[in-house]
Design a protein around this motif. Sequence first.
Motif, PDB file in Angstrom:
ATOM      1  N   ASN A 202      80.040  18.326  -5.787  1.00  0.00           N
ATOM      2  CA  ASN A 202      80.346  18.688  -4.359  1.00  0.00           C
ATOM      3  C   ASN A 202      79.136  19.925  -4.415  1.00  0.00           C
ATOM      4  OD1 ASN A 202      81.812  17.051  -2.691  1.00  0.00           O
ATOM      5  ND2 ASN A 202      83.431  18.346  -2.821  1.00  0.00           N
ATOM      6  N   SER A 203      79.360  20.235  -5.527  1.00  0.00           N
ATOM      7  CA  SER A 203      77.848  21.467  -5.651  1.00  0.00           C
ATOM      8  C   SER A 203      76.625  21.112  -6.289  1.00  0.00           C
ATOM      9  CB  SER A 203      78.486  22.834  -6.866  1.00  0.00           C
ATOM     10  OG  SER A 203      78.162  21.307  -8.003  1.00  0.00           O
ATOM     11  N   ALA A 204      76.722  19.857  -6.410  1.00  0.00           N
ATOM     12  CA  ALA A 204      74.946  18.804  -6.584  1.00  0.00           C
ATOM     13  C   ALA A 204      74.282  19.293  -5.532  1.00  0.00           C
ATOM     14  CB  ALA A 204      75.269  17.438  -7.406  1.00  0.00           C
ATOM     15  N   GLY A 205      72.723  19.927  -6.764  1.00  0.00           N
ATOM     16  CA  GLY A 205      72.145  20.325  -5.233  1.00  0.00           C
ATOM     17  C   GLY A 205      72.328  21.846  -4.242  1.00  0.00           C
ATOM     18  N   ILE A 206      73.333  21.969  -5.095  1.00  0.00           N
ATOM     19  CA  ILE A 206      73.575  23.619  -4.420  1.00  0.00           C
ATOM     20  C   ILE A 206      73.636  23.652  -5.837  1.00  0.00           C
ATOM     21  CG2 ILE A 206      75.568  25.336  -3.431  1.00  0.00           C
ATOM     22  CD1 ILE A 206      76.074  22.775  -1.906  1.00  0.00           C
ATOM     23  N   ASP A 207      75.021  24.564  -6.965  1.00  0.00           N
ATOM     24  CA  ASP A 207      74.623  25.490  -7.198  1.00  0.00           C
ATOM     25  C   ASP A 207      74.046  25.124  -8.343  1.00  0.00           C
ATOM     26  OD1 ASP A 207      76.622  26.902  -6.274  1.00  0.00           O
ATOM     27  OD2 ASP A 207      78.928  25.775  -6.859  1.00  0.00           O
ATOM     28  N   TYR A 208      73.198  23.822  -8.631  1.00  0.00           N
ATOM     29  CA  TYR A 208      72.917  23.148 -10.033  1.00  0.00           C
ATOM     30  C   TYR A 208      71.901  22.241  -8.714  1.00  0.00           C
ATOM     31  CZ  TYR A 208      75.853  19.220  -9.992  1.00  0.00           C
ATOM     32  OH  TYR A 208      76.644  17.827 -10.434  1.00  0.00           O
ATOM     33  N   ASP A 209      70.757  21.406 -10.353  1.00  0.00           N
ATOM     34  CA  ASP A 209      70.022  20.496  -9.751  1.00  0.00           C
ATOM     35  C   ASP A 209      70.107  19.027 -10.649  1.00  0.00           C
ATOM     36  OD1 ASP A 209      68.993  21.883  -7.773  1.00  0.00           O
ATOM     37  OD2 ASP A 209      67.144  22.383  -9.109  1.00  0.00           O
ATOM     38  N   LEU A 210      70.332  17.899 -10.412  1.00  0.00           N
ATOM     39  CA  LEU A 210      70.017  16.620 -11.033  1.00  0.00           C
ATOM     40  C   LEU A 210      68.846  16.870 -11.603  1.00  0.00           C
ATOM     41  CD1 LEU A 210      72.023  14.485  -8.937  1.00  0.00           C
ATOM     42  CD2 LEU A 210      73.295  15.334 -10.537  1.00  0.00           C
ATOM     43  N   LEU A 211      68.516  16.204 -12.607  1.00  0.00           N
ATOM     44  CA  LEU A 211      67.483  15.592 -13.770  1.00  0.00           C
ATOM     45  C   LEU A 211      67.020  14.641 -12.407  1.00  0.00           C
ATOM     46  CD1 LEU A 211      68.704  16.101 -17.499  1.00  0.00           C
ATOM     47  CD2 LEU A 211      67.032  17.769 -16.119  1.00  0.00           C
ATOM     48  N   PRO A 212      65.630  14.529 -13.159  1.00  0.00           N
ATOM     49  CA  PRO A 212      64.984  13.514 -12.973  1.00  0.00           C
ATOM     50  C   PRO A 212      65.681  12.283 -12.691  1.00  0.00           C
ATOM     51  CG  PRO A 212      63.193  14.833 -13.332  1.00  0.00           C
ATOM     52  CD  PRO A 212      64.489  15.292 -13.286  1.00  0.00           C
ATOM     53  N   GLY A 213      65.780  11.056 -12.500  1.00  0.00           N
ATOM     54  CA  GLY A 213      67.084   9.899 -12.670  1.00  0.00           C
ATOM     55  C   GLY A 213      68.070   9.863 -12.376  1.00  0.00           C
ATOM     56  N   GLN A 214      68.814  11.133 -12.188  1.00  0.00           N
ATOM     57  CA  GLN A 214      70.059  11.560 -11.819  1.00  0.00           C
ATOM     58  C   GLN A 214      70.518  10.804 -10.311  1.00  0.00           C
ATOM     59  OE1 GLN A 214      71.547  15.356 -14.042  1.00  0.00           O
ATOM     60  NE2 GLN A 214      72.423  14.313 -15.313  1.00  0.00           N
ATOM     61  N   VAL A 215      71.868  10.442  -9.998  1.00  0.00           N
ATOM     62  CA  VAL A 215      72.012  10.272  -9.360  1.00  0.00           C
ATOM     63  C   VAL A 215      73.282  10.054  -8.738  1.00  0.00           C
ATOM     64  CG1 VAL A 215      70.145   8.690  -8.761  1.00  0.00           C
ATOM     65  CG2 VAL A 215      72.218   7.850  -9.425  1.00  0.00           C
ATOM     66  N   LEU A 216      74.514  11.000  -7.412  1.00  0.00           N
ATOM     67  CA  LEU A 216      75.572  11.102  -7.636  1.00  0.00           C
ATOM     68  C   LEU A 216      76.029   9.942  -7.234  1.00  0.00           C
ATOM     69  CD1 LEU A 216      75.764  13.847  -5.013  1.00  0.00           C
ATOM     70  CD2 LEU A 216      76.254  13.745  -7.139  1.00  0.00           C
ATOM     71  N   GLY A 217      75.330   8.481  -6.820  1.00  0.00           N
ATOM     72  CA  GLY A 217      76.379   7.818  -6.059  1.00  0.00           C
ATOM     73  C   GLY A 217      77.892   7.722  -5.707  1.00  0.00           C
ATOM     74  N   GLY A 218      78.113   6.997  -4.977  1.00  0.00           N
ATOM     75  CA  GLY A 218      79.444   7.126  -4.449  1.00  0.00           C
ATOM     76  C   GLY A 218      81.311   6.214  -5.455  1.00  0.00           C
ATOM     77  N   ALA A 219      81.981   7.166  -4.376  1.00  0.00           N
ATOM     78  CA  ALA A 219      84.131   6.432  -5.265  1.00  0.00           C
ATOM     79  C   ALA A 219      83.771   5.513  -5.725  1.00  0.00           C
ATOM     80  CB  ALA A 219      84.210   7.500  -4.385  1.00  0.00           C
ATOM     81  N   ASN A 220      84.156   5.509  -6.904  1.00  0.00           N
ATOM     82  CA  ASN A 220      84.727   4.309  -6.959  1.00  0.00           C
ATOM     83  C   ASN A 220      86.329   3.800  -7.091  1.00  0.00           C
ATOM     84  OD1 ASN A 220      86.533   5.276  -8.521  1.00  0.00           O
ATOM     85  ND2 ASN A 220      85.683   5.337 -10.994  1.00  0.00           N
ATOM     86  N   ALA A 221      86.468   2.423  -6.992  1.00  0.00           N
ATOM     87  CA  ALA A 221      88.184   2.218  -6.461  1.00  0.00           C
ATOM     88  C   ALA A 221      88.980   2.921  -6.625  1.00  0.00           C
ATOM     89  CB  ALA A 221      87.802   0.037  -7.288  1.00  0.00           C
ATOM     90  N   ALA A 222      89.026   3.732  -7.842  1.00  0.00           N
ATOM     91  CA  ALA A 222      90.139   4.348  -7.973  1.00  0.00           C
ATOM     92  C   ALA A 222      89.667   6.095  -7.714  1.00  0.00           C
ATOM     93  CB  ALA A 222      89.959   4.528  -9.062  1.00  0.00           C
ATOM     94  N   GLY A 223      89.022   5.709  -6.101  1.00  0.00           N
ATOM     95  CA  GLY A 223      88.378   6.956  -5.761  1.00  0.00           C
ATOM     96  C   GLY A 223      88.150   8.298  -6.223  1.00  0.00           C
ATOM     97  N   GLN A 224      87.259   8.126  -7.786  1.00  0.00           N
ATOM     98  CA  GLN A 224      87.008   9.091  -8.941  1.00  0.00           C
ATOM     99  C   GLN A 224      85.237   8.771  -8.795  1.00  0.00           C
ATOM    100  OE1 GLN A 224      88.079   6.950 -12.149  1.00  0.00           O
ATOM    101  NE2 GLN A 224      89.643   8.250 -12.515  1.00  0.00           N
TER     102      GLN A 224
END
Length: 485
Positions: A202-224
């Motif tokens: 939730n804090s990606a792009g707010i408290d810290y920036d992702l490096l080039p090539g890093q992505v958030l993606g979506g939750a997996n089957a376990a909700g993780q």
Amino acid sequence: PLDCPLPTNTPAIRMVSTSNTQGPGPYGTAGDVITITSRGVVEVPNPQYDGSGATAKTVARDYGFGNVAGTLTVNGMTVTPDSWADDSITFTLDGTIGSGQLVVTSAAGVKSVNAATLNIIGPSELVTHVFPSNSLTDTPIQDAIDAATPGELILVNPGNYYELVVMHKPVRLQGFGAATTFINAVPVPASKLEIWRERMYNSAGIDYDLLPGQVLGGANAAGQLPIFGSEEGPGIMVVGNNNGEYAASPSRIDGLSITGGTQGGGILIGGYIDNLEISNNDIANNAGNFGGGIRVGFPTLTNEANGVIGHVDGENNNLNIHNNQINHNGGLGGAGGGIALYTGADNYRITDNLICGNFSQGNGAGIGHLGLSHNGMIKGNTIAYNQSFNQGLEKHGGGLFIGGKEGLEGLATPGSGSVLVEANRFMGNQAGAGSGGAVSLAFTNGQDVADNPLDSGLWHSISLYDNLMVNNVAGRDGGGIALHD
């Protein structure tokens, strides 16, 4: 048992504290009295224990200061003690001493390995005190970081802290001493890791920036949430924004014991971290997929720019890692069981650490430098009893591995960058199924030579000067040193 504890008669500091009216801790202003307490006599595992009743499981080692006064320095400046005894030393701040490393040298000439940084503050400078909680779900250190201003001194009082800390801004995180202040990163209860995942997502792009090539993606089957899925829950996760905030304010992790990390290791430095100091910590019994004790950057991250895919620079520059004990950590892959450095750790300094008993299924059990990082220095460390081994695979560098990563899209390797390796002690390290019991160097050069074939001054170089290498073992070649290209 591996003999990783400090030798007997080494002055070892338990705690540093002040008479300042704002509360105790390793800080003060002119006129304050600083008290340094020794660890005294400590029971440690007996390296001669053979499992039988004929040998004791533990032996006593004396970590007192001695009753005869030795030498006390702060930031390299000699300080005159008010009192010196085996169990404690006191001195008064006189206004001439600046902030810096505190070193106790006994009358026999033996120096302390890790102590604490003494922080000299201004008369009106406020400090934040953090206290432990008996609840496994409380996060007092995290709460203080969230509320802090850049560069703030956060004093972590003695006790046990059961939290996974995210250091998302430059602060000075200061324990009272690694023998008294503990961060336990064991992910129990399970909610600790769930809270960490949610915070990082939730804090990606707010408290810290992702490096080039890093992505958030979506939750997996376990909700993780899969952000940093292979490096979840280190004891301290350090992340920053791509705005130079770490270059503009002092940041430090000092005087702590960090243990129990199971995927991300003890300390994980993400991206955009400049000038961070990691000092005077005990980092032990942590595990990670790409580095167990201290890990810098990401070994598998790539990104396409201008039509070319390359390894991503972590932008983790000018790191200063000194006077830590980094023992009994494990890495599953990449490089580095004790300390792992990946692409983009330019101008790092690793000095005066004890790095002992670490294990890696990749290269470089003690220290691993993998990828292009310019102008590194590894100096004055004791690197002992570390082992790299992977069944059926050749893994190199029991004590130290320095190498470039593979070239992408048909290009040569970018190489390792230049590194100075000077005045270290490599003892009893093992490359169990590879080469270079003490040191392995591989793919130092590549694209640098292709780009500048006639100017060797622009090529990467490794300088190995004045190192002691004794009783190191390799399963294949080079019990001391192996060179590959």
